[in-house]
Design an enzyme around this catalytic site. Sequence first.
Site, mmCIF file in Angstrom:
data_model
loop_
_atom_site.group_PDB
_atom_site.id
_atom_site.type_symbol
_atom_site.label_atom_id
_atom_site.label_comp_id
_atom_site.label_asym_id
_atom_site.label_seq_id
_atom_site.Cartn_x
_atom_site.Cartn_y
_atom_site.Cartn_z
ATOM 1 N N SER A 239 0.680 31.058 -3.984
ATOM 2 C CA SER A 239 0.644 29.847 -3.159
ATOM 3 C C SER A 239 1.938 29.730 -2.380
ATOM 4 O O SER A 239 2.871 30.500 -2.572
ATOM 5 C CB SER A 239 0.461 28.609 -4.035
ATOM 6 O OG SER A 239 1.703 28.283 -4.637
ATOM 7 N N LYS A 240 1.975 28.727 -1.523
ATOM 8 C CA LYS A 240 3.152 28.494 -0.680
ATOM 9 C C LYS A 240 4.427 28.387 -1.501
ATOM 10 O O LYS A 240 5.496 28.762 -1.062
ATOM 11 C CB LYS A 240 2.946 27.190 0.100
ATOM 12 C CG LYS A 240 2.832 27.445 1.585
ATOM 13 C CD LYS A 240 3.025 26.186 2.369
ATOM 14 C CE LYS A 240 3.397 26.557 3.782
ATOM 15 N NZ LYS A 240 2.383 26.338 4.755
ATOM 16 N N ARG A 241 4.295 27.845 -2.691
ATOM 17 C CA ARG A 241 5.476 27.650 -3.530
ATOM 18 C C ARG A 241 6.113 28.974 -3.956
ATOM 19 O O ARG A 241 7.286 29.037 -4.254
ATOM 20 C CB ARG A 241 5.099 26.851 -4.776
ATOM 21 C CG ARG A 241 5.626 25.443 -4.741
ATOM 22 C CD ARG A 241 5.096 24.637 -5.895
ATOM 23 N NE ARG A 241 3.651 24.411 -5.750
ATOM 24 C CZ ARG A 241 2.761 24.641 -6.689
ATOM 25 N NH1 ARG A 241 3.125 25.129 -7.838
ATOM 26 N NH2 ARG A 241 1.483 24.408 -6.475
#
Length: 463
Positions: A239-241
Amino acid sequence: MTVTRFAPSPTGYLHIGGLRTALYNYLWARRNGGKFLLRIEDTDLKRNSLEAAQAIKEAFEWTGLSYDGEIVYQSQRFDIYKEYVEKLLKEDKAYYCYMSKEELDALREEQTANKQRPRYNGKYRDFKGVAPAGIEPVVRIKAPLNGEITFDDGVKGSISFKAEDILDDFIIARSDGTPTYNFTVVVDDALMGVTDVIRGDDHLSNTPKQIVIYEALGFKIPKFFHVPMINNPQGKKLSKRDGAMDVMEYKNMGFLSEALLNFLVRLGWSYGDQEIFSLKEMIEFFDPNNINASASSYNQQKLEWLNACYIKNATSARLWQEASNFKLSIKDDKNAELLAGMLRERAKTIVQLVEMTKAILDEPQSYEQKAIEKFVTKESVLYLKEYLDILSKSKDLESANDFENITNEFLEKIGLKLKDIAQPIRIALVGSSVSPSIFEVMSVIGYDSVRVRIEKFLNREIV
Ligand code: GLU
């Protein structure tokens, strides 16, 4: 001839998983002297297609990938899809289904209550009667009712789906006439002459449906390679994280495109224990048949390590070219070489290179307090004063060697070692206790600046 394609849905940017898929397709086409095509799958999101194409072009330009021919936009091909839907209708391989939403809902409820897989019941498959009024029909394909759909995946090996488990007569055109996703993919891949489909394994469950469509249309089925996903270090979906998703963010973070491509090619593929691959080598060695069958894990440290390797080996011209993207302009030839020589082993990213360069070239605006507390004493201030005196009296000094020699003379005269004054000098020159060799720093900033900086430091009210 090998023909591959990259077929993103428009999102407005290219994400790194997408770039890896594009890279694999690109490498395989280039390795075989084939073609690498680009298709924007914009049947649902027409609005974003130009932006998406632009984002892909930009990312391809940055990374040096190139596609052949013109970009194909699915949104411009509705007539073609319609033609093939009609062909299947005519050949009785597809049919109109007039089931209403209420009927379908009721069917689904009943099946769910009976713990059956919700599926279409084939009500209109062989319907010969009069069509019910007031219903815009969908078009369904006649899928096999039993047996198996088997194909040989280049990554996962032989894959079999039981028709009755996964298929029903799925919809190929909606009631407004628009084709469905799997149908457009098949028509396009076939008409574009795609021989090898390399894509994420999130599409694996689409493949049996696509095979049904290939067979119905009498098209040759391409070779499939379903590439396992890139997971985060915890083994979950990336994910973006976990890292930037937009490829261009990597550029903004100071990664070199070669490092990113190298990182991506190894996420899911290996060649012996080789870690560093130029694009040329990737083309020479990449084979989708050797893609790992298990998911790969995103590892930011590895990317940074690779980036540091590429920075270490980059020419000075290249490094300052990259740095110019961050509004740093190094034109002086002597300094360009000197700075690159000093910093290329230290910077992990171009952003760091720029910061380190600025820390040397710009006069310090402040002095790191901790460093002062640790290294600057009354004595060292006195020594610095004497040192400045000696520097001022000497002739113009230029090279790192010049500065080193005069410093050694000074140290000998007052009976000190370099370590006794190196940190105070460094703090005076760059404001902190971290920098490359002070003599190289001196040579880069020049004789006058060295004296000015030491003087300014001494003029502060610091013990
Ligand atoms: N448009 C699909 C996606 O972006 C890819 C389709 C395919 O590769 O077959 O995931």
